[in-house]
Design an enzyme around this catalytic site. Structure first.
Site, PDB file in Angstrom:
ATOM      1  N   HIS A 376       0.812  -1.439   0.119  1.00  0.00           N
ATOM      2  CA  HIS A 376      -0.011  -0.079  -0.098  1.00  0.00           C
ATOM      3  C   HIS A 376       1.038   1.316   0.131  1.00  0.00           C
ATOM      4  O   HIS A 376       0.309   2.338   0.046  1.00  0.00           O
ATOM      5  CB  HIS A 376      -0.753  -0.003   1.370  1.00  0.00           C
ATOM      6  CG  HIS A 376      -2.028  -0.849   1.090  1.00  0.00           C
ATOM      7  ND1 HIS A 376      -3.232  -0.522   0.479  1.00  0.00           N
ATOM      8  CD2 HIS A 376      -2.584  -1.941   1.767  1.00  0.00           C
ATOM      9  CE1 HIS A 376      -4.166  -1.298   0.460  1.00  0.00           C
ATOM     10  NE2 HIS A 376      -3.618  -2.465   1.305  1.00  0.00           N
ATOM     11  N   LYS A 569      -8.677  13.569   4.385  1.00  0.00           N
ATOM     12  CA  LYS A 569      -7.832  12.358   4.278  1.00  0.00           C
ATOM     13  C   LYS A 569      -7.072  12.700   5.585  1.00  0.00           C
ATOM     14  O   LYS A 569      -6.978  13.532   6.292  1.00  0.00           O
ATOM     15  CB  LYS A 569      -7.166  12.158   3.046  1.00  0.00           C
ATOM     16  CG  LYS A 569      -6.608  13.411   2.696  1.00  0.00           C
ATOM     17  CD  LYS A 569      -5.840  13.222   1.339  1.00  0.00           C
ATOM     18  CE  LYS A 569      -6.992  13.235  -0.002  1.00  0.00           C
ATOM     19  NZ  LYS A 569      -6.943  12.020  -0.877  1.00  0.00           N
ATOM     20  N   ARG A 570      -6.073  11.555   5.848  1.00  0.00           N
ATOM     21  CA  ARG A 570      -5.188  11.795   6.773  1.00  0.00           C
ATOM     22  C   ARG A 570      -4.270  13.089   6.709  1.00  0.00           C
ATOM     23  O   ARG A 570      -3.975  13.110   5.458  1.00  0.00           O
ATOM     24  CB  ARG A 570      -4.281  10.318   6.826  1.00  0.00           C
ATOM     25  CG  ARG A 570      -3.791   9.846   8.076  1.00  0.00           C
ATOM     26  CD  ARG A 570      -3.221   8.471   7.782  1.00  0.00           C
ATOM     27  NE  ARG A 570      -2.729   7.927   6.594  1.00  0.00           N
ATOM     28  CZ  ARG A 570      -1.588   8.040   6.175  1.00  0.00           C
ATOM     29  NH1 ARG A 570      -0.611   8.399   6.955  1.00  0.00           N
ATOM     30  NH2 ARG A 570      -1.127   7.380   5.214  1.00  0.00           N
ATOM     31  N   LYS A 575       0.346  14.418   1.336  1.00  0.00           N
ATOM     32  CA  LYS A 575      -1.062  14.621   1.012  1.00  0.00           C
ATOM     33  C   LYS A 575      -1.219  16.053   0.749  1.00  0.00           C
ATOM     34  O   LYS A 575      -2.364  16.274   0.052  1.00  0.00           O
ATOM     35  CB  LYS A 575      -2.093  14.032   1.684  1.00  0.00           C
ATOM     36  CG  LYS A 575      -2.004  12.537   1.889  1.00  0.00           C
ATOM     37  CD  LYS A 575      -2.908  11.742   2.822  1.00  0.00           C
ATOM     38  CE  LYS A 575      -2.895  10.220   2.908  1.00  0.00           C
ATOM     39  NZ  LYS A 575      -3.465   9.447   2.084  1.00  0.00           N
ATOM     40  N   THR A 680      -8.751   6.243  -1.963  1.00  0.00           N
ATOM     41  CA  THR A 680      -9.986   5.648  -2.201  1.00  0.00           C
ATOM     42  C   THR A 680     -11.016   6.799  -2.260  1.00  0.00           C
ATOM     43  O   THR A 680     -12.256   6.620  -2.753  1.00  0.00           O
ATOM     44  CB  THR A 680     -10.408   4.497  -1.672  1.00  0.00           C
ATOM     45  OG1 THR A 680     -10.285   4.484  -0.326  1.00  0.00           O
ATOM     46  CG2 THR A 680      -9.645   3.136  -2.215  1.00  0.00           C
ATOM     47  N   LYS A 684     -14.791   7.933  -4.305  1.00  0.00           N
ATOM     48  CA  LYS A 684     -16.039   8.349  -3.604  1.00  0.00           C
ATOM     49  C   LYS A 684     -16.717   9.563  -4.069  1.00  0.00           C
ATOM     50  O   LYS A 684     -17.733   9.593  -4.366  1.00  0.00           O
ATOM     51  CB  LYS A 684     -15.956   8.130  -1.991  1.00  0.00           C
ATOM     52  CG  LYS A 684     -15.621   6.951  -1.376  1.00  0.00           C
ATOM     53  CD  LYS A 684     -15.139   6.847  -0.218  1.00  0.00           C
ATOM     54  CE  LYS A 684     -14.288   5.619   0.204  1.00  0.00           C
ATOM     55  NZ  LYS A 684     -13.603   5.607   1.315  1.00  0.00           N
TER      56      LYS A 684
END
Length: 838
Positions: A376, A569-570, A575, A680, A684
């Protein structure tokens, strides 16, 4: 009808009758009432929403238990090959809506609760999210469980039953504050404790060599793993699979009564205390030696209990005869979700050799044919490496087995691939660096698993061409791609009923819920004015629902007519929430410089950011603080706050996502290219008709292909450019964009308060060095990011164009169903088949 209440709170017009398989609303109401009275968890004088939730959940569970037992019996009778999915996280979300949705009984339950004087929406809100995961890894595992059951595949999930989860996030003036999650403070109505499923798990101790040369692990401390099962119903199927969660316990014999009576209370219950620690917290801080030891204990506890359970099931035959071990891989597929469950490899070897008497070659053959590994991450810090010293101390027998696997791997390379001799030091499992000797868990997985897969095409290509390139030359067929997916049930059908009904109406079928490719038919109506009007109306309903939620949890009033721009998100530097908030700061500064007339021509935006920063990750926590500080200033600035609002959404979890995602119109997936394995949440958002601004990273690449390049706002460096750009930066060749400098200076000026943001901004400065040199290329990508945001503003002004893009986004999301992903795993990795419960 409005129910009349009697003194003890339960409605008197509805009889309390056990009716576990009730279909009609009145009978369901009776069954709920029965649980309120005869499965009591509260004093008998109340039937308020909380009590109604627990009674309703137990009523739904009645029906699930029936299907669940039938599923178990059917699998036992047919004896198919089964998949066992091992994961440190399962981010399940609320179970009530999902269960009644998958069982297709929402309307009946809504009606039944109405008869009892309650609204389903209010009852659903009483449920706390199970705190069993944190990010995409755990949510993916939960989507996969949903798809396995929906596709009627014989499968189990295995995890740990964390008492306090990661943490509950509160945002205060000081920034993020962490408190323990309280999801088990009362109890979970969805879990069933299996008192007959208990396995011993050993830690520490020593290895004994028997006269015949066989080895045995003895001594140390032994804890018990007790199983709790959570039912996982498929959508409109009878198949109800299990998520089995382990809890660590000590037995009464481990309680020293003599010490206790002598006043040594802590010492008397030492093993009980150690047992409790194992399942207290998800990812306990590992900055200390004790923290590292506890994490390794958790990982081994999960692997050992799960494998003992799997082996017990394999041996448990109807006729009592023994199966040959060579049959094990034809009955069992074990999938490791990332490197956390890697210890399943040496544990399976240990059980087969030390307890079942197999020789090394036979045990190795069984192990390598059984275990597969999903990678991952390409982030070096996330590829687990465990200290050899800690491993030898905690798991002495496993360390011996790992050393032997390493030795045999090296011998194989030297004899079969001598040209790779110079590469061995990087490929081997043990890194004997004298300063810090470690076990490389990813290498152990790649050497031992029959299949290794990435989770998006770009990510799998990076694994094959870079991270694991040398192994690919040894085992060219071992590596695969399995692009992630999401369940269309939770992420569209249930969380966005207006949009779902609309899609069903225009497609003239609801089959898209299990065959997401049917969404492509929406393309035929992409220019239809009637669909546009209905689509905008459905999106507006979701935006208004979200606005009410934001007001309730943050006190900030947001305008549903503004563009809802969301990044959740985290919180992690790769990110790039920092890129987002720097863009916001720049936008705010420009708005301040405009005349009132100029402002009227801008696109009004509400920017929402949410996610948890790991408790010890200082820079991530600074980013949370900055978002909140910018919001405080912008939202109270009367000159601009009708054109811009900034909200940090606290305590992001599945239930919050189910509110945010349907209400979003633009979503930011802006990681540095090559860093995000898949993502992911991007799927969505796209499924819900939200447009994406993003880099060519992870699954963004495939989403852009599917929805159409013209419906995706692209910016930023590509993955193959990143190494060169970092090198140029290191050589002092980077020329920052004036707008980037302007945004940083505005923060430094104190415009957002007195907090010292210099350490955070310094990470973007300099040409190299730890915590400096802008490793994630925020500065390089900033100009193209701002330009892409300008294109967003323009597109949003053209309502017709924007709505068409939104429809095409949903229409292009068919590929990203977890049903498709799991179908591929079943066929191409696990070799398992449907086993439909009749």
């Amino acid at each position: 009808m409005e129910a009349t209440k009697k003194a003890n709170g339960a409605p008197k017009k509805i009889p309390a009758v056990a009716n576990p398989l009730a279909e009609k609303p009145l009978d369901i109401a009776s069954n709920i009432n029965y649980h309120a009275q005869y499965s009591p968890h509260f004093s008998p004088f109340k039937f308020e929403p909380e009590q109604a939730y627990y009674a309703a959940a137990e009523s739904v569970r009645d029906r699930l238990v029936q299907q669940w037992n039938e599923t178990y019996l059917h699998y036992h009778k047919v004896d198919p090959k089964q998949t066992y999915y091992l994961s440190m996280e399962f981010l399940q979300g609320r179970a009530l809506t999902n269960a009644i949705g998958n069982l297709d009984i929402q309307d009946a339950y809504a009606d039944a609760l109405n008869k009892l004087g309650h609204e389903l929406e209010e009852i659903v809100e009483q449920e706390k999210d199970a705190a069993l995961g944190n990010g995409g890894l755990g949510r993916l595992a939960s989507c996969f469980l949903d798809s396995m059951a929906t596709l009627s595949l014989p499968a189990w999930g295995y995890g740990l039953r964390y008492r306090y989860g990661l943490f509950k996030q509160r945002i205060t003036k000081a920034g993020q504050e962490e408190t323990a999650e309280d999801w088990l403070e009362k109890f979970s109505p969805w879990e069933v404790v299996r008192h007959d499923v208990v396995f011993p798990v050993r830690f520490f101790g020593h290895v004994e060599v028997q006269p015949d040369g066989s080895r045995n692990w003895a001594g140390g401390e032994v804890l018990q793993a007790l199983a709790y099962d959570v039912p996982i119903p498929g959508y409109k199927t009878k198949n109800t699979n299990s998520l089995r969660l382990w809890e660590a316990k000590a037995i009464s014999e481990d309680f020293n009564l003599f010490q206790f009576n002598d006043g040594q209370y802590e010492a008397a219950a030492q093993l009980h205390s150690k047992a409790q620690q194992i399942c207290d917290v998800l990812y306990p801080g590992d900055a200390t030696e004790n923290g590292k030891l506890l994490r390794l204990k958790q990982q081994y506890f999960l692997c050992s209990a799960s494998l003992q359970d799997i082996i017990f099931r394999f041996k448990e035959r109807k006729d009592g005869s023994l199966r040959p071990w060579s049959e094990f891989p034809s009955k069992v597929a074990v999938q490791l979700n990332d490197t956390h469950p890697t210890l399943a490899i040496p544990e399976l070897m240990r059980i087969l050799m030390d307890e079942e008497g197999l020789g090394w070659d036979e045990a190795w053959d069984v192990t390598t044919k059984t275990i597969a590994y999903t990678n991952h991450t390409v982030l070096p810090e996330a590829l687990e490496k465990w200290s050899q010293i800690v491993m030898s101390k905690l798991l002495p027998r496993h360390m011996e087995i790992i050393e032997e696997i390493d030795k045999r791997f090296i011998a194989m390379i030297q004899s079969k691939r001598p040209e790779l001799e110079s590469k061995i030091s990087g490929m081997r499992i043990l890194d004997h660096n004298p300063k810090k000797p470690v076990v490389r868990m990813a290498n152990l997985c790649v050497v031992s698993a029959h299949t290794v897969n990435g989770v998006a095409q770009l990510h799998s290509d990076i694994l094959k061409n870079e991270l694991f390139a040398d192994y690919v030359s040894v085992w060219p067929t071992k590596f695969q791609n399995k692009t992630n997916g999401i369940t269309p049930r939770r992420w569209l059908r249930f969380c966005s009923p207006e949009l779902s009904q609309l899609i069903t109406k225009w497609l003239k079928t609801d089959q898209w819920v299990t065959n997401l490719d049917l969404l492509t038919d929406l393309r035929k109506f992409a220019d239809n004015a009637d669909l546009h009007a209905e689509w905008e109306s459905a999106k507006m309903a979701n935006k208004q629902r979200l606005a009410r939620y934001i007001l309730r949890v943050t006190g900030v009033s947001i305008d549903p007519n503004s563009l809802f721009d969301i990044q959740v998100k985290r919180i992690h530097e790769y990110k790039r929430q920092l890129l987002n908030i720097l863009g916001v700061v720049y936008r705010y500064k420009k708005l301040k410089e405009m005349s009132p007339e100029e402002r009227k021509n801008t696109t009004s935006r509400t920017i929402m950011i949410g996610g948890k920063a790991f408790a010890t990750y200082t820079n991530a926590k600074r980013i949370v603080k900055l978002v909140d500080d910018v919001g405080a200033v912008v939202n109270s600035d009367t000159e601009v706050n009708s054109y811009l609002k900034v909200v940090f959404v606290p305590n992001y979890n599945v239930s919050v996502a189910e509110m945010l995602i349907p209400g979003s119109e633009l979503s930011q997936h802006i990681s540095t290219a090559g860093m995000e394995a898949s993502g992911t949440s991007n799927m969505k958002f796209a499924l819900n008709g939200c447009l994406i601004i993003g880099t060519l990273d992870g699954a963004n690449v495939e989403i852009r292909e599917e929805v159409g390049e013209e419906n995706f706002f692209l910016f930023g460096a590509t993955a193959d450019e990143v190494p060169r750009l970092r090198q140029e930066r290191e050589n002092g060749l980077f020329k920052p964009d004036a707008r980037f400098e302007e945004a940083k200076e505005f923060i430094r000026s104190g415009a957002f308060g007195s907090y010292d943001y210099n350490p955070l901004l310094d990470s973007l400065e300099g040409n190299s060095g730890y915590g400096r040199g802008d490793y994630f290329l925020v500065g390089y990508d900033f100009p193209s990011y701002i330009d892409a945001q300008t294109k967003v503003d323009e597109a949003y002004k053209d309502r017709k164009r924007w709505t068409k893009m939104s429809i095409l986004s949903t229409a292009g999301s068919g590929k990203f169903s977890s049903d498709r992903t799991i179908g591929q795993y079943a066929k191409e990795i696990w070799n398992i088949e449907q086993c439909i419960v009749p």
